[in-house]
Design a protein around this motif. Structure first.
Motif, mmCIF file in Angstrom:
data_model
loop_
_atom_site.group_PDB
_atom_site.id
_atom_site.type_symbol
_atom_site.label_atom_id
_atom_site.label_comp_id
_atom_site.label_asym_id
_atom_site.label_seq_id
_atom_site.Cartn_x
_atom_site.Cartn_y
_atom_site.Cartn_z
ATOM 1 N N THR A 141 -8.319 19.087 4.693
ATOM 2 C CA THR A 141 -8.421 17.940 3.803
ATOM 3 C C THR A 141 -8.765 16.699 4.619
ATOM 4 O O THR A 141 -8.038 16.333 5.544
ATOM 5 C CB THR A 141 -7.107 17.712 3.038
ATOM 6 N N SER A 143 -9.137 12.777 4.515
ATOM 7 C CA SER A 143 -8.697 11.644 3.714
ATOM 8 C C SER A 143 -9.684 10.495 3.820
ATOM 9 O O SER A 143 -10.423 10.368 4.798
ATOM 10 C CB SER A 143 -7.313 11.173 4.160
ATOM 11 N N SER A 144 -9.718 9.671 2.788
ATOM 12 C CA SER A 144 -10.558 8.479 2.814
ATOM 13 C C SER A 144 -9.989 7.448 1.860
ATOM 14 O O SER A 144 -9.150 7.756 1.009
ATOM 15 C CB SER A 144 -12.013 8.804 2.439
ATOM 16 N N THR A 145 -10.454 6.226 2.032
ATOM 17 C CA THR A 145 -10.056 5.129 1.162
ATOM 18 C C THR A 145 -11.306 4.464 0.620
ATOM 19 O O THR A 145 -12.218 4.120 1.380
ATOM 20 C CB THR A 145 -9.213 4.090 1.918
ATOM 21 N N LEU A 155 -7.322 6.063 -3.107
ATOM 22 C CA LEU A 155 -7.180 7.145 -2.136
ATOM 23 C C LEU A 155 -7.959 8.364 -2.602
ATOM 24 O O LEU A 155 -7.781 8.828 -3.733
ATOM 25 C CB LEU A 155 -5.707 7.494 -1.959
ATOM 26 N N ASP A 157 -9.164 12.285 -1.380
ATOM 27 C CA ASP A 157 -9.080 13.418 -0.450
ATOM 28 C C ASP A 157 -10.211 14.390 -0.724
ATOM 29 O O ASP A 157 -10.520 14.699 -1.884
ATOM 30 C CB ASP A 157 -7.747 14.151 -0.601
#
Length: 208
Positions: A141, A143-145, A155, A157
């Motif tokens: 996974t 993650s990113s914003t 948020l 994913d």
């Protein structure tokens, strides 16, 4: 180290993805053993997908031309055959080989057309790609914003796997919501509205 990608369409790849985090992978992403997918490779795949969509958002061309190009992006970066099958639900088992092929092509056309029409909505956004965590047999996974002017950060994913024999995005989860699950519900509702007529569904998806 984790660059920001301005103007990314958060919905632009959401459609292209397999089963949600925590709900398992669609048929076709389960049986084969995973290769040694590295964190760097998973992150790079997400960043490349973001860049590809960014190029479409900023590039020339009308909606139809961008939809065609988006379809190519989805085929390159996402597990489209498995995604189409998952979205069809139990109706997939009732289709013949020819119907499955035509449905898969119509599904891709539908997704790329719908999201290409929304490109203009996302020009002010930016995406910061973050860390990578192990999601076990499901993959990794990333993650990113997503930041947007005047709004709270979102948020996002990205579930990345190499089970089909190549690296693909298997889901995008926005604030805990699996977007392929949403697509499965939408396709199911469309099929129900047509009395379970798969041919009508295929025709309407293709005509989008």
């Amino acid at each position: 180290m984790h660059p920001t990608r301005r103007g990314f369409v958060t919905g632009g790849l959401s459609l292209a993805l397999g089963a949600g985090l925590g709900v398992g992978l669609p048929v076709g992403l389960i049986a084969r053993p995973a290769n040694a997918l590295s964190s760097d490779a998973a992150r790079a795949h997400v960043e490349q997908a973001v860049d590809a969509v960014l190029a479409l958002v900023r590039g020339p061309g009308d909606g139809a031309a961008k939809a065609d190009k988006l379809a190519g992006v989805l085929e390159t970066y996402a597990a489209m055959p498995q995604i189409a099958r998952f979205a069809a639900g139990i109706a997939w088992r009732e289709m013949g080989d020819d119907q499955q092929q035509r449905y898969t092509a119509a599904f891709l056309h539908f997704l790329s057309t719908v999201y290409a029409r929304r490109f203009g909505e996302y020009a002010g956004q930016s995406v910061t790609v973050g860390g990578v965590t192990d999601s076990g047999k499901r993959g990794l996974t990333v993650s990113s914003t997503v930041s947007q002017a005047g709004g709270q950060p979102i948020l996002v994913d990205w579930l990345v796997t190499d089970r089909p024999g190549r690296i693909v995005i298997a889901d995008i989860v926005i604030e805990g919501v699996s977007l392929l699950i949403t697509q499965r519900e939408e396709i199911g509702a469309m099929l129900n509205a047509r009395g379970g007529d798969v041919e009508r569904l295929i025709s309407d998806l293709a005509a989008t």
